[in-house]
Design a protein around this motif. Structure first.
Motif, PDB file in Angstrom:
ATOM      1  N   ARG A  17    -120.750 -17.230  -0.403  1.00 55.32           N
ATOM      2  CA  ARG A  17    -120.575 -16.765  -1.787  1.00 55.32           C
ATOM      3  C   ARG A  17    -121.270 -17.698  -2.771  1.00 55.32           C
ATOM      4  N   SER A  18    -121.239 -19.010  -2.504  1.00 49.89           N
ATOM      5  CA  SER A  18    -121.905 -19.949  -3.406  1.00 49.89           C
ATOM      6  C   SER A  18    -123.422 -19.772  -3.400  1.00 49.89           C
ATOM      7  N   PHE A  19    -123.962 -19.249  -2.303  1.00 49.84           N
ATOM      8  CA  PHE A  19    -125.393 -18.971  -2.225  1.00 49.84           C
ATOM      9  C   PHE A  19    -125.720 -17.531  -2.612  1.00 49.84           C
ATOM     10  N   GLY A  20    -124.709 -16.730  -2.923  1.00 46.34           N
ATOM     11  CA  GLY A  20    -124.927 -15.336  -3.297  1.00 46.34           C
ATOM     12  C   GLY A  20    -125.330 -14.477  -2.113  1.00 46.34           C
ATOM     13  N   LEU A  21    -124.703 -14.707  -0.955  1.00 51.35           N
ATOM     14  CA  LEU A  21    -125.038 -13.975   0.263  1.00 51.35           C
ATOM     15  C   LEU A  21    -123.809 -13.331   0.883  1.00 51.35           C
ATOM     16  N   ALA A  22    -124.043 -12.366   1.737  1.00 55.76           N
ATOM     17  CA  ALA A  22    -122.975 -11.702   2.484  1.00 55.76           C
ATOM     18  C   ALA A  22    -123.524 -11.289   3.840  1.00 55.76           C
ATOM     19  N   THR A  23    -122.620 -10.970   4.768  1.00 54.55           N
ATOM     20  CA  THR A  23    -122.982 -10.528   6.114  1.00 54.55           C
ATOM     21  C   THR A  23    -122.386  -9.145   6.342  1.00 54.55           C
ATOM     22  N   VAL A  24    -123.207  -8.229   6.837  1.00 52.23           N
ATOM     23  CA  VAL A  24    -122.735  -6.895   7.208  1.00 52.23           C
ATOM     24  C   VAL A  24    -122.624  -6.870   8.722  1.00 52.23           C
ATOM     25  N   GLU A  25    -121.466  -6.446   9.221  1.00 50.07           N
ATOM     26  CA  GLU A  25    -121.244  -6.371  10.664  1.00 50.07           C
ATOM     27  C   GLU A  25    -120.853  -4.949  11.037  1.00 50.07           C
ATOM     28  N   LEU A  26    -121.540  -4.411  12.039  1.00 45.62           N
ATOM     29  CA  LEU A  26    -121.290  -3.052  12.513  1.00 45.62           C
ATOM     30  C   LEU A  26    -120.467  -3.116  13.787  1.00 45.62           C
ATOM     31  N   HIS A  27    -119.432  -2.308  13.859  1.00 53.07           N
ATOM     32  CA  HIS A  27    -118.569  -2.283  15.036  1.00 53.07           C
ATOM     33  C   HIS A  27    -118.665  -0.920  15.702  1.00 53.07           C
ATOM     34  N   THR A  28    -118.864  -0.952  17.010  1.00 46.27           N
ATOM     35  CA  THR A  28    -118.880   0.269  17.804  1.00 46.27           C
ATOM     36  C   THR A  28    -117.759   0.167  18.840  1.00 46.27           C
ATOM     37  N   ALA A  29    -117.622   1.210  19.652  1.00 46.38           N
ATOM     38  CA  ALA A  29    -116.577   1.196  20.678  1.00 46.38           C
ATOM     39  C   ALA A  29    -116.862   0.129  21.734  1.00 46.38           C
ATOM     40  N   THR A  30    -118.110  -0.197  21.935  1.00 46.14           N
ATOM     41  CA  THR A  30    -118.494  -1.201  22.919  1.00 46.14           C
ATOM     42  C   THR A  30    -118.824  -2.507  22.202  1.00 46.14           C
ATOM     43  N   PRO A  31    -118.072  -3.571  22.435  1.00 52.50           N
ATOM     44  CA  PRO A  31    -118.338  -4.833  21.733  1.00 52.50           C
ATOM     45  C   PRO A  31    -119.740  -5.378  21.970  1.00 52.50           C
ATOM     46  N   ALA A  32    -120.348  -5.053  23.091  1.00 56.20           N
ATOM     47  CA  ALA A  32    -121.683  -5.570  23.394  1.00 56.20           C
ATOM     48  C   ALA A  32    -122.739  -5.012  22.452  1.00 56.20           C
ATOM     49  N   LYS A  89    -124.814  -7.594  13.649  1.00 57.42           N
ATOM     50  CA  LYS A  89    -124.548  -8.153  12.329  1.00 57.42           C
ATOM     51  C   LYS A  89    -125.867  -8.474  11.661  1.00 57.42           C
ATOM     52  N   ILE A  90    -125.835  -8.411  10.337  1.00 60.23           N
ATOM     53  CA  ILE A  90    -127.007  -8.741   9.533  1.00 60.23           C
ATOM     54  C   ILE A  90    -126.569  -9.780   8.508  1.00 60.23           C
ATOM     55  N   PRO A  91    -126.863 -11.061   8.751  1.00 62.14           N
ATOM     56  CA  PRO A  91    -126.495 -12.096   7.782  1.00 62.14           C
ATOM     57  C   PRO A  91    -127.556 -12.218   6.694  1.00 62.14           C
ATOM     58  N   GLY A  92    -127.204 -12.905   5.626  1.00 59.21           N
ATOM     59  CA  GLY A  92    -128.205 -13.238   4.608  1.00 59.21           C
ATOM     60  C   GLY A  92    -128.594 -12.104   3.691  1.00 59.21           C
ATOM     61  N   LEU A  93    -127.666 -11.186   3.426  1.00 59.10           N
ATOM     62  CA  LEU A  93    -127.950 -10.099   2.490  1.00 59.10           C
ATOM     63  C   LEU A  93    -127.376 -10.437   1.117  1.00 59.10           C
ATOM     64  N   THR A  94    -128.039  -9.986   0.072  1.00 60.37           N
ATOM     65  CA  THR A  94    -127.464 -10.135  -1.260  1.00 60.37           C
ATOM     66  C   THR A  94    -126.245  -9.222  -1.344  1.00 60.37           C
ATOM     67  N   PRO A  95    -125.271  -9.532  -2.199  1.00 67.10           N
ATOM     68  CA  PRO A  95    -124.083  -8.677  -2.289  1.00 67.10           C
ATOM     69  C   PRO A  95    -124.406  -7.222  -2.623  1.00 67.10           C
ATOM     70  N   ASP A  96    -125.394  -6.990  -3.490  1.00 68.05           N
ATOM     71  CA  ASP A  96    -125.763  -5.612  -3.833  1.00 68.05           C
ATOM     72  C   ASP A  96    -126.313  -4.871  -2.616  1.00 68.05           C
ATOM     73  N   GLU A  97    -127.189  -5.540  -1.853  1.00 68.66           N
ATOM     74  CA  GLU A  97    -127.763  -4.920  -0.661  1.00 68.66           C
ATOM     75  C   GLU A  97    -126.697  -4.721   0.408  1.00 68.66           C
ATOM     76  N   ALA A  98    -125.780  -5.664   0.545  1.00 69.68           N
ATOM     77  CA  ALA A  98    -124.699  -5.521   1.527  1.00 69.68           C
ATOM     78  C   ALA A  98    -123.813  -4.336   1.177  1.00 69.68           C
TER      79      ALA A  98
END
Length: 162
Positions: free
Chosen positions: A116-131, A135-144
């Motif tokens: 948050r101090s760097f103005g970043l967020a991570t989007v993580e996608l979950h499916t039925a299979t954990p494998a 995840k996509i780290p390093g996104l701006t909050p608007d893009e996330a």
């Protein structure tokens, strides 16, 4: 070989360059704590010569990690296709994750205090299979937020056919 991990038929979106700065600060904190504990301990237990050797080794490893963090940040990219999301990353060990929208169960957006101090967020996608989670780290909050809403809508729309 590059076509295997980054198909050219899509438009790739890189993550924010701030991700490298965030990871470098994190590495600096980690190496700093290790140095504050290990160097005086070695100095008192063995000799101060060993403490100096340990400090030089820590500085060398930190410098090497500084370079690797930059290379790793530049390797992160994602692309949205009509039916799936592609996430590619890695320098030495490359990885391409393909997540069909219809298989997504939910989408997380996370941002710790340092992110948050760097103005970043991570989007993580979950499916039925954990494998196949991605995840996509390093996104701006608007893009996330945009990606979260788009992926959730596409996932819900395509899951109706299952």
């Amino acid at each position: 070989m590059n076509e295997l991990f980054a198909p050219s038929d899509v438009t790739w979106t890189p993550v924010s360059p701030k991700l490298a700065n965030l990871r470098r600060v994190n590495a600096g904190i980690t190496f700093g704590v290790i140095a504050l504990v290990a160097v005086p301990s070695l100095g008192f237990l063995l000799s101060w010569a060993w403490a100096v050797v340990a400090l030089v080794a820590l500085v060398a490893v930190f410098a090497w990690s500084w370079v690797l963090i930059g290379r790793n940040q530049r390797s992160w990219m994602y692309a949205e296709r009509e039916d799936e999301l592609l996430v590619s990353h890695g320098v030495m060990f490359r990885q391409l994750v393909v997540v069909p929208y219809g298989r997504m169960q939910f989408v997380d957006v996370a941002a710790g205090p340092l992110e948050r101090s760097f103005g970043l967020a991570t989007v993580e996608l979950h499916t039925a299979t954990p494998a196949t989670d991605a995840k996509i780290p390093g996104l701006t909050p608007d893009e996330a937020a945009r990606l979260r809403d788009r992926l959730s809508a596409l996932g819900q729309a395509q899951a109706w056919g299952l």
